[in-house]
Enzyme design. Sequence first.
Site, PDB file in Angstrom:
ATOM      1  N   LYS A  17      -1.058 -17.246  10.110  1.00 28.53           N
ATOM      2  CA  LYS A  17      -2.271 -16.542  10.931  1.00 28.53           C
ATOM      3  C   LYS A  17      -3.412 -16.783  10.222  1.00 28.53           C
ATOM      4  O   LYS A  17      -4.478 -16.777  10.665  1.00 28.53           O
ATOM      5  CB  LYS A  17      -1.771 -15.159  11.058  1.00 28.53           C
ATOM      6  CG  LYS A  17      -0.605 -14.823  11.754  1.00 28.53           C
ATOM      7  CD  LYS A  17      -0.405 -13.321  12.023  1.00 28.53           C
ATOM      8  CE  LYS A  17       0.118 -12.646  10.726  1.00 28.53           C
ATOM      9  NZ  LYS A  17       1.427 -12.986  10.420  1.00 28.53           N
ATOM     10  N   ARG A  96       1.004  -4.605  15.030  1.00 27.05           N
ATOM     11  CA  ARG A  96       2.302  -5.299  14.816  1.00 27.05           C
ATOM     12  C   ARG A  96       3.480  -4.418  15.124  1.00 27.05           C
ATOM     13  O   ARG A  96       4.679  -4.620  14.845  1.00 27.05           O
ATOM     14  CB  ARG A  96       2.340  -6.061  13.310  1.00 27.05           C
ATOM     15  CG  ARG A  96       2.347  -5.369  12.278  1.00 27.05           C
ATOM     16  CD  ARG A  96       3.225  -6.038  11.145  1.00 27.05           C
ATOM     17  NE  ARG A  96       2.559  -6.342   9.954  1.00 27.05           N
ATOM     18  CZ  ARG A  96       2.416  -7.571   9.243  1.00 27.05           C
ATOM     19  NH1 ARG A  96       1.916  -8.603   9.959  1.00 27.05           N
ATOM     20  NH2 ARG A  96       1.672  -7.557   8.309  1.00 27.05           N
ATOM     21  N   ARG A 135       3.135 -21.197  -1.402  1.00 27.59           N
ATOM     22  CA  ARG A 135       1.817 -20.235  -1.199  1.00 27.59           C
ATOM     23  C   ARG A 135       1.474 -19.572  -2.286  1.00 27.59           C
ATOM     24  O   ARG A 135       2.162 -18.869  -3.146  1.00 27.59           O
ATOM     25  CB  ARG A 135       2.243 -19.660   0.078  1.00 27.59           C
ATOM     26  CG  ARG A 135       0.688 -18.609   0.313  1.00 27.59           C
ATOM     27  CD  ARG A 135       1.111 -18.013   1.719  1.00 27.59           C
ATOM     28  NE  ARG A 135       1.739 -16.845   1.681  1.00 27.59           N
ATOM     29  CZ  ARG A 135       1.730 -16.038   2.702  1.00 27.59           C
ATOM     30  NH1 ARG A 135       1.236 -16.477   4.124  1.00 27.59           N
ATOM     31  NH2 ARG A 135       2.751 -15.082   2.887  1.00 27.59           N
ATOM     32  N   ARG A 168       1.376 -13.663  -4.123  1.00 34.83           N
ATOM     33  CA  ARG A 168       1.413 -12.260  -3.945  1.00 34.83           C
ATOM     34  C   ARG A 168       2.796 -11.576  -4.049  1.00 34.83           C
ATOM     35  O   ARG A 168       3.655 -12.069  -4.193  1.00 34.83           O
ATOM     36  CB  ARG A 168       1.300 -12.069  -1.945  1.00 34.83           C
ATOM     37  CG  ARG A 168      -0.036 -12.097  -1.640  1.00 34.83           C
ATOM     38  CD  ARG A 168      -0.058 -12.263  -0.133  1.00 34.83           C
ATOM     39  NE  ARG A 168       0.864 -11.674   0.733  1.00 34.83           N
ATOM     40  CZ  ARG A 168       0.846 -11.680   1.913  1.00 34.83           C
ATOM     41  NH1 ARG A 168      -0.009 -12.308   2.456  1.00 34.83           N
ATOM     42  NH2 ARG A 168       1.513 -10.751   2.768  1.00 34.83           N
ATOM     43  N   ARG A 179      10.575  -8.737   5.350  1.00 38.08           N
ATOM     44  CA  ARG A 179       9.349  -8.969   6.147  1.00 38.08           C
ATOM     45  C   ARG A 179       9.661  -9.756   7.499  1.00 38.08           C
ATOM     46  O   ARG A 179       9.183  -9.357   8.818  1.00 38.08           O
ATOM     47  CB  ARG A 179       7.998  -9.630   5.521  1.00 38.08           C
ATOM     48  CG  ARG A 179       7.554  -8.635   4.160  1.00 38.08           C
ATOM     49  CD  ARG A 179       6.664  -9.280   3.496  1.00 38.08           C
ATOM     50  NE  ARG A 179       5.519 -10.234   4.101  1.00 38.08           N
ATOM     51  CZ  ARG A 179       5.131 -11.257   3.345  1.00 38.08           C
ATOM     52  NH1 ARG A 179       5.333 -11.719   1.860  1.00 38.08           N
ATOM     53  NH2 ARG A 179       3.970 -11.781   4.157  1.00 38.08           N
TER      54      ARG A 179
HETATM   55  P1  ATP Z   1       1.323 -13.671   6.224  1.00 36.12           P
HETATM   56  O1  ATP Z   1       0.188 -12.962   5.668  1.00 36.12           O
HETATM   57  O2  ATP Z   1       2.135 -14.198   5.107  1.00 36.12           O
HETATM   58  O3  ATP Z   1       1.222 -14.037   7.314  1.00 36.12           O
HETATM   59  P2  ATP Z   1       1.972 -10.929   6.786  1.00 36.12           P
HETATM   60  O4  ATP Z   1       1.458 -11.041   8.074  1.00 36.12           O
HETATM   61  O5  ATP Z   1       3.568 -10.374   6.823  1.00 36.12           O
HETATM   62  O6  ATP Z   1       2.540 -12.484   6.395  1.00 36.12           O
HETATM   63  P3  ATP Z   1      -0.006  -9.339   5.732  1.00 36.12           P
HETATM   64  O7  ATP Z   1      -0.576  -9.273   7.112  1.00 36.12           O
HETATM   65  O8  ATP Z   1      -0.671  -9.914   4.726  1.00 36.12           O
HETATM   66  O9  ATP Z   1       1.327 -10.376   5.864  1.00 36.12           O
HETATM   67  O10 ATP Z   1       0.519  -8.061   5.472  1.00 36.12           O
HETATM   68  C1  ATP Z   1       1.349  -7.685   4.150  1.00 36.12           C
HETATM   69  C2  ATP Z   1       1.967  -6.139   4.179  1.00 36.12           C
HETATM   70  O11 ATP Z   1       1.064  -5.195   4.664  1.00 36.12           O
HETATM   71  C3  ATP Z   1       3.151  -6.178   5.407  1.00 36.12           C
HETATM   72  O12 ATP Z   1       4.187  -6.602   5.007  1.00 36.12           O
HETATM   73  C4  ATP Z   1       3.099  -4.540   5.536  1.00 36.12           C
HETATM   74  O13 ATP Z   1       3.648  -3.863   4.456  1.00 36.12           O
HETATM   75  C5  ATP Z   1       1.649  -4.223   5.240  1.00 36.12           C
HETATM   76  N1  ATP Z   1       1.025  -4.537   6.746  1.00 36.12           N
HETATM   77  C6  ATP Z   1       0.013  -5.375   7.195  1.00 36.12           C
HETATM   78  N2  ATP Z   1      -0.428  -5.065   8.438  1.00 36.12           N
HETATM   79  C7  ATP Z   1       0.349  -4.153   8.800  1.00 36.12           C
HETATM   80  C8  ATP Z   1       0.168  -3.340  10.022  1.00 36.12           C
HETATM   81  N3  ATP Z   1      -0.352  -3.727  11.087  1.00 36.12           N
HETATM   82  N4  ATP Z   1       1.327  -2.354  10.104  1.00 36.12           N
HETATM   83  C9  ATP Z   1       1.925  -1.927   9.018  1.00 36.12           C
HETATM   84  N5  ATP Z   1       2.160  -2.442   7.873  1.00 36.12           N
HETATM   85  C10 ATP Z   1       1.058  -3.706   7.790  1.00 36.12           C
HETATM   86 MG    MG Z   2      -1.873 -12.818   6.252  1.00 33.03          MG
END
Ligand code: ATP
Ligand code: MG
Length: 222
Positions: A17, A96, A135, A168, A179
Amino acid sequence: MLKPTRLLLLGAPGSGKGTISRKLLKRFPQLHSISSGDVLRSHISRGTKIGREAETLIKAGSLVPDSTMIGLIAEQLKELGGLNGEASWLLDGFPRTLSQAQGLTEILDASGADLNMVVELDVDQEIILQRIDARWVHLPSGRIYSLDYNPPKVPFTDDVTGEKLVKRDDDNPETFSKRLLVYNEEVGPLREYYETLGTWHRVSGDSSDIIYPKVERLLLRD
Ligand code: ATP
Ligand code: MG
């Protein structure tokens, strides 16, 4: 891309993403992006109350509460002037859960800036697991590097600032699997919700180089 685009990128952790967002921002300068993970990591590094609460949850691979997230993203959208019918932006990592999606719809309904496209990045989760080890990130900017696929010019160093790259806290195999599980649980209802609204698209491929042109085509078509 002729008309304002308000896009949600959905996809498992590590599905690219962040990488796709960066490429889209380069191609379409009128777009702004909000990454929920980056917003949370910025709170953690500033030591705010939200940051302190989020840190433990993130480390465990759990989600931050819906109400916190909806408030945070509403604030970000307001700040970048995203709540009017002319604005173009993309969201990475939010909503999400179904309840976050409903919360977002409420915020947007009141503003005339509807979400007009949802793209699910569909990457084989075996491949994601193989990739995650490679990563490294520049935390202050959210820039992402892969030692295999787009390595930094100088090893373990951010191309733009020259600062150090880090792993991270939640990119270790154990937390990462958690996750993925959480994602797989939440994505079904989210997909259904946007399918019903008629905004949902899926783009499949095993690397961002394959996926990106397909996403670009979707944006140009509309
Ligand atoms: P990546 O960035 O590797 O694609 P990701 O989408 O799981 O993976 P991030 O979006 O960076 O990673 O989110 C990291 C953490 O932050 C999640 O595991 C969660 O704990 C929290 N988080 C981020 N967005 C949300 C959300 N919309 N709702 C709840 N928790 C969130
Ligand atoms: Mg991300």
